[in-house]
Design a protein around this motif. Structure first.
Motif, PDB file in Angstrom:
ATOM      1  N   ASN A 339      28.499  36.280  46.474  1.00 59.89           N
ATOM      2  CA  ASN A 339      27.957  37.934  46.015  1.00 59.89           C
ATOM      3  C   ASN A 339      29.465  38.595  45.211  1.00 59.89           C
ATOM      4  N   ILE A 340      30.234  37.729  44.730  1.00 58.25           N
ATOM      5  CA  ILE A 340      31.615  38.253  44.306  1.00 58.25           C
ATOM      6  C   ILE A 340      31.037  39.274  42.971  1.00 58.25           C
ATOM      7  N   SER A 341      31.798  40.361  42.958  1.00 54.93           N
ATOM      8  CA  SER A 341      31.578  41.328  41.819  1.00 54.93           C
ATOM      9  C   SER A 341      33.103  41.529  41.147  1.00 54.93           C
ATOM     10  N   GLY A 342      33.289  42.652  40.464  1.00 57.83           N
ATOM     11  CA  GLY A 342      34.378  42.895  39.539  1.00 57.83           C
ATOM     12  C   GLY A 342      34.591  42.073  38.527  1.00 57.83           C
ATOM     13  N   VAL A 343      35.683  42.167  37.919  1.00 55.32           N
ATOM     14  CA  VAL A 343      36.189  41.245  37.073  1.00 55.32           C
ATOM     15  C   VAL A 343      36.993  40.261  37.345  1.00 55.32           C
ATOM     16  N   ILE A 344      37.298  39.260  36.465  1.00 57.34           N
ATOM     17  CA  ILE A 344      37.709  37.978  36.482  1.00 57.34           C
ATOM     18  C   ILE A 344      39.395  38.676  36.126  1.00 57.34           C
ATOM     19  N   PRO A 345      40.330  38.590  37.237  1.00 57.17           N
ATOM     20  CA  PRO A 345      41.767  39.162  36.958  1.00 57.17           C
ATOM     21  C   PRO A 345      42.330  38.299  36.028  1.00 57.17           C
ATOM     22  N   PRO A 346      43.147  39.145  34.940  1.00 60.43           N
ATOM     23  CA  PRO A 346      43.942  38.459  34.161  1.00 60.43           C
ATOM     24  C   PRO A 346      45.163  37.578  34.628  1.00 60.43           C
ATOM     25  N   THR A 347      45.486  37.820  35.977  1.00 67.51           N
ATOM     26  CA  THR A 347      46.434  36.903  36.488  1.00 67.51           C
ATOM     27  C   THR A 347      46.068  35.725  36.814  1.00 67.51           C
ATOM     28  N   ILE A 348      44.885  35.222  36.573  1.00 64.61           N
ATOM     29  CA  ILE A 348      44.403  33.947  36.616  1.00 64.61           C
ATOM     30  C   ILE A 348      45.085  32.942  35.767  1.00 64.61           C
ATOM     31  N   GLY A 349      45.598  33.612  34.720  1.00 64.21           N
ATOM     32  CA  GLY A 349      46.437  32.987  33.578  1.00 64.21           C
ATOM     33  C   GLY A 349      47.611  32.472  33.956  1.00 64.21           C
ATOM     34  N   LYS A 350      48.076  32.670  35.308  1.00 61.81           N
ATOM     35  CA  LYS A 350      49.345  32.245  35.757  1.00 61.81           C
ATOM     36  C   LYS A 350      49.297  30.987  36.189  1.00 61.81           C
ATOM     37  N   LEU A 351      48.051  30.433  36.462  1.00 65.20           N
ATOM     38  CA  LEU A 351      47.927  29.183  37.285  1.00 65.20           C
ATOM     39  C   LEU A 351      48.001  28.084  36.467  1.00 65.20           C
ATOM     40  N   LYS A 352      49.076  27.468  36.228  1.00 63.44           N
ATOM     41  CA  LYS A 352      49.492  26.510  35.246  1.00 63.44           C
ATOM     42  C   LYS A 352      48.805  25.233  35.659  1.00 63.44           C
ATOM     43  N   GLU A 353      48.729  24.689  37.000  1.00 63.53           N
ATOM     44  CA  GLU A 353      48.098  23.710  37.266  1.00 63.53           C
ATOM     45  C   GLU A 353      46.682  23.650  37.418  1.00 63.53           C
ATOM     46  N   LEU A 354      45.939  24.663  37.400  1.00 66.66           N
ATOM     47  CA  LEU A 354      44.593  24.713  37.448  1.00 66.66           C
ATOM     48  C   LEU A 354      43.771  24.014  36.576  1.00 66.66           C
ATOM     49  N   ASN A 355      42.875  23.011  37.105  1.00 66.39           N
ATOM     50  CA  ASN A 355      42.041  22.228  36.108  1.00 66.39           C
ATOM     51  C   ASN A 355      40.455  22.513  36.616  1.00 66.39           C
ATOM     52  N   LEU A 356      40.161  23.283  37.477  1.00 64.99           N
ATOM     53  CA  LEU A 356      38.682  23.411  37.480  1.00 64.99           C
ATOM     54  C   LEU A 356      38.518  24.786  38.105  1.00 64.99           C
ATOM     55  N   PHE A 357      37.770  25.794  37.374  1.00 63.38           N
ATOM     56  CA  PHE A 357      37.472  27.086  38.013  1.00 63.38           C
ATOM     57  C   PHE A 357      36.017  27.441  37.876  1.00 63.38           C
ATOM     58  N   PHE A 358      35.335  27.450  38.818  1.00 63.72           N
ATOM     59  CA  PHE A 358      33.716  27.589  38.949  1.00 63.72           C
ATOM     60  C   PHE A 358      33.735  29.021  39.607  1.00 63.72           C
ATOM     61  N   ALA A 359      33.012  29.937  38.795  1.00 69.75           N
ATOM     62  CA  ALA A 359      32.649  31.202  39.399  1.00 69.75           C
ATOM     63  C   ALA A 359      31.171  31.408  39.267  1.00 69.75           C
ATOM     64  N   TRP A 360      30.196  30.574  39.025  1.00 66.91           N
ATOM     65  CA  TRP A 360      28.754  30.630  38.680  1.00 66.91           C
ATOM     66  C   TRP A 360      27.913  31.322  39.601  1.00 66.91           C
ATOM     67  N   GLN A 361      26.873  31.947  39.116  1.00 64.46           N
ATOM     68  CA  GLN A 361      26.054  32.584  40.094  1.00 64.46           C
ATOM     69  C   GLN A 361      26.601  33.428  41.117  1.00 64.46           C
ATOM     70  N   ASN A 362      27.490  34.490  40.452  1.00 68.83           N
ATOM     71  CA  ASN A 362      27.804  35.716  41.036  1.00 68.83           C
ATOM     72  C   ASN A 362      27.497  37.046  40.351  1.00 68.83           C
ATOM     73  N   GLN A 363      28.241  38.030  40.534  1.00 66.72           N
ATOM     74  CA  GLN A 363      27.823  39.245  40.035  1.00 66.72           C
ATOM     75  C   GLN A 363      28.895  39.845  39.092  1.00 66.72           C
ATOM     76  N   LEU A 364      30.031  38.741  38.544  1.00 64.48           N
ATOM     77  CA  LEU A 364      30.938  39.437  37.799  1.00 64.48           C
ATOM     78  C   LEU A 364      30.710  39.997  36.490  1.00 64.48           C
ATOM     79  N   HIS A 365      31.454  40.909  36.027  1.00 65.37           N
ATOM     80  CA  HIS A 365      31.106  41.569  34.848  1.00 65.37           C
ATOM     81  C   HIS A 365      32.490  41.593  33.998  1.00 65.37           C
ATOM     82  N   GLY A 366      32.324  42.516  33.094  1.00 58.78           N
ATOM     83  CA  GLY A 366      33.747  42.515  32.312  1.00 58.78           C
ATOM     84  C   GLY A 366      33.823  41.393  31.121  1.00 58.78           C
ATOM     85  N   SER A 367      34.548  41.169  30.521  1.00 61.82           N
ATOM     86  CA  SER A 367      34.970  39.994  29.554  1.00 61.82           C
ATOM     87  C   SER A 367      35.816  38.860  30.101  1.00 61.82           C
ATOM     88  N   ILE A 368      35.541  37.842  29.432  1.00 56.82           N
ATOM     89  CA  ILE A 368      36.397  36.627  30.042  1.00 56.82           C
ATOM     90  C   ILE A 368      37.654  36.888  29.491  1.00 56.82           C
TER      91      ILE A 368
END
Length: 760
Positions: A339-368
């Motif tokens: 039930n996660i809401s709010g926006v995807i924080p821009p700070t996620i761009g700092k994750l230089k090692e990130l290879n998988l990001f799943f946030a489907w089926q939540n209540q996120l809004h705002g832009s990618i």
């Protein structure tokens, strides 16, 4: 040498070429070591195929300390007189063989034994309680066998035991004996994939040296004991896939050395303990598939070494924390189904090692956030089923490692940028159920690895780019529910690996490519709701894997090809309704023995329905609004069909008794009257046939459209066996109050049919 003589294969003997019976002693032979006095002390044979039984001959070596026969394909049983080596044997390794039988109780006589490795065989029976007499035992590995029964309490007598692994024995049952706490030297306790029940014993806290507790995929119940916080050396806690209840104990926050904690798929409730941030060595947290709620604790900000944070399928609320960018080593972030809401924080761009990001089926809004494009190692991104708006950032398609991009069911708008052609690693592109518009960019044809292309239920316009035919790996193309025009590209016939092609509910015109039969792996072909004309291609008969064929609501004319009857696998649906097809049902249709649903209504088909009488798997049939004649087949299925399935077939007799009476009456008419009637019929037909065809063509689309309006929403109903209820029994009851759960892709409803049958 006696044992070697039993080998019946030169390939098995070859590795022992150094074994020469003329030598004074065997101390220089391969795999053999001796004491300083010349007695055999070690026999170590690994990974050589030895088609033989256990070498009982070696039990006469009274100075033998090490016997290793691992991964050698040995058969037979361990002889009871293994106990004769009681004064010398320290290591017995018979792992990865094909040994059978049980562990002989005499094993307890090996008082000097430090390592007993019997894993990956076919041993059965119980773990003998006599094992407790091996007082020097440090390593006991019994995993991947067929042991059963309880773990003996005598295990607690092994005060020197450091490693105990008995996983992969589904027959092991009962609780973990509390006496295990007497094994103060224990470092690894592994009982995964067993039938172990009950609670993790509270006495587990006495194992101060324990580093790995692995009891996953078992039947544990109860709560995680708070005493586990006393296991100060614990690094790995693996108790996932059990039935553990209660809350995650806050005492886990005391474990400074904890690196991996996997508690997924249990029945845990409550909030994530706030003091987890004290476990500064944590690399993997997996609490997925539980009943946790509350927010991600602020203390997680201190987990600078975290590599995986997996919280899927809970009831986590709040926002994705801004400090997520501090996890410089994070590789996987799974927050989906919460039930996660709010926006995807821009700070996620700092994750230089990130290879998988799943946030489907939540209540996120705002832009990618465009900053996601800074995660250069990103491979899988799934933000489906949220309320995201705005356009898809062009920069996402510069991610050279991105293989999966799923943004299904959001409120995204704008077009797909031509930059998509840069993302050559992309294998799955699923953007369905948004508000995307504009043309489909032909640059998609530059994606050599693309296997899934789903752009359905958007507002795309223009023609389908023929360049899509340049994607040789495509397995699914789903473009239904858009405003696409033009024709079905002929280049599609080169997609020989295609399983699903769905272009329905668009404005596509032209003909179906005649050589569509080249798509021999095609499983579903769905072209309904377009303006396609021409004939049904005969080559479709070559698509032997076809299970669903829907060409309804188009402008197809001509005969139904005889070749369609060759589709032995056609079992889900054959639908050519609302077209202008003529002629009879092909005789070959009697071969469609697996077919469950057929709709050939709203055409100009003629002849009898006799050919359908042997289709025993049919659960749904509609032949209405045609020109069928004759008598209905005398089968239970045809008798159970509603009158609406046959309506407006003037020459079709649905009452067998009335048909026979009518036949007798006409048999009494004179030849003269029959001749006059035939002549008059021909004359009248010539006068009205032209007008009839014109009226039919004009009204055919209106009739089908009217049916759609009367039925409201169009439901796709795919039964996999014969059912005693219909779509109309189910659809009116699909209300929110009847929801009982959620599957992997949709909701589950409880419905009681008018006959009182309860179904899901």
């Amino acid at each position: 040498m006696s044992w070697l003589s039993t080998f019946n294969s030169s390939a098995s003997v070859a590795p022992f070429s150094s074994w020469n019976p003329s030598h004074e002693n065997p101390c220089k032979w391969d795999y053999i070591q001796c004491t300083s006095n010349g007695f055999v002390s070690d026999i170590k044979i690994r990974s050589i195929n030895l088609p033989a039984i256990f070498p009982s001959q070696v039990l006469s070596f009274h100075f033998l300390e090490v016997l290793v026969l691992s991964n050698c394909n040995l058969t037979g049983e361990i002889p009871a007189f293994i106990g004769n080596l009681s004064s010398s044997l320290r290591i017995l390794d018979l792992s990865f063989n094909a040994l059978t039988g049980s562990i002989p109780p005499e094993i307890g006589r090996l008082s000097q034994l430090k390592q007993l490795l019997l894993s990956s065989n076919f041993f059965e029976g119980q773990i003998p309680k006599e094992i407790g007499r091996c007082s020097e035992l440090q390593q006991l590995e019994l995993f991947d066998n067929q042991f059963s029964g309880k773990i003996p309490e005598e295990i607690g007598q092994l005060t020197s035991l450091e490693i105990f692994r008995a996983g992969g024995n589904v027959g092991i049952q009962g609780e973990i004996p509390m006496q295990i706490s007497s094994c103060k030297e224990l470092v690894i306790l592994g009982l995964a994939d067993t039938g172990v029940t009950g609670q993790i014993p509270h006495s587990i806290g006495e194992l101060k040296k324990l580093q790995t507790l692995a009891v996953y995929t078992a039947n544990l119940t109860g709560e995680i004991p708070p005493e586990i916080g006393n296991c100060t050396s614990l690094e790995e806690l693996f108790v996932y896939e059990n039935q553990i209840t209660g809350e995650i104990p806050s005492e886990l926050g005391l474990l400074k050395n904890l690196k991996k904690v996997l508690l997924w798929k249990n029945n845990l409730t409550g909030e994530i303990p706030g003091n987890f941030g004290n476990c500064s060595s944590l690399k993997v947290i997996d609490f997925s598939v539980n009943y946790l709620y509350g927010e991600i604790p602020p203390s997680f900000e201190n987990l600078g070494t975290l590599e995986e944070l997996l919280l899927s399928e809970n009831s986590i609320s709040g926002e994705i924390p801004y400090y997520i960018g501090n996890f410089s080593s994070l590789k996987q972030l799974e927050l989906d189904n919460n039930n996660i809401s709010g926006v995807i924080p821009p700070t996620i761009g700092k994750l230089k090692e990130l290879n998988l990001f799943f946030a489907w089926q939540n209540q996120l809004h705002g832009s990618i956030p465009t900053e996601l494009a800074d995660c250069q190692k990103l491979q899988s991104l799934d933000l489906s089923h949220n309320f995201l708006t705005g356009s898809i950032p062009n920069t996402l398609f510069n991610l050279r490692n991105l293989t999966k991009l799923l943004l299904i069911s959001n409120v995204l708008s704008g077009g797909i940028p031509p930059d998509i052609g840069n993302c050559t690693s992309l294998s799955r592109l699923r953007l369905g159920s948004n508000r995307l518009d504009g043309p489909i960019p032909p640059e998609i044809g530059r994606l050599p690895s693309l296997s899934y292309l789903e752009l359905s239920e958007n507002q795309f316009t223009g023609s389908i780019p023929p360049a899509i035919g340049n994607c040789p790996q495509l397995e699914m193309v789903d473009l239904h529910g858009n405003n696409l025009q033009g024709t079905v590209p002929s280049s599609f016939v080169s997609l020989t690996g295609l399983n699903i092609l769905d272009l329905s509910m668009n404005r596509i015109s032209g003909t179906i490519p005649e050589d569509i039969g080249k798509l021999i792996l095609l499983n579903k072909l769905i072209l309904n709701g377009n303006n396609i004309d021409g004939t049904v291609p005969k080559s479709l008969g070559l698509c032997q894997d076809l299970q669903l064929l829907d060409l309804s609501s188009n402008r197809l004319a001509g005969l139904i090809p005889e070749e369609i009857g060759n589709l032995q696998g056609l079992d889900i649906l054959f639908n050519v309704s609302c077209n202008f097809l003529t002629g009879q049902i092909p005789e070959s249709f009697s071969n469609l023995s697996k077919l469950a649903n057929m709709d050939i209504s709203h055409n100009m088909l003629t002849g009898s329905l006799r050919v359908l009488s042997n289709l025993d798997n049919l659960v749904s049939l509609n032949v209405s609004y045609n020109n069928f004649s004759g008598v209905l087949p005398n089968t239970k299925f045809f008798q159970s069909l509603p009158p609406s399935a046959f309506i407006d077939n003037q020459e079709l007799c649905t009452d067998r008794a009335a048909c026979h009476l009518s036949g007798d009456h006409h048999g009494l008419k004179s030849i003269k009257k029959i001749t006059i009637a035939i002549v008059l019929s021909i004359f009248m037909t010539m006068l009205i046939v032209t007008a009839s065809i014109a009226i039919f063509i004009r009204t055919q689309g209106e009739i089908c459209q009217k049916d759609d309006e009367e039925n409201g929403l169009q439901w796709e109903f795919t039964p996999f066996r014969k059912l005693s209820f219909s779509v109309t029994d189910v659809v009116p009851r699909l209300s929110e109050s009847n929801i009982v759960g959620k599957g992997c892709s949709s909701f589950v409803y409880r419905v009681e049919t008018p006959s009182g049958q309860v179904i899901a």
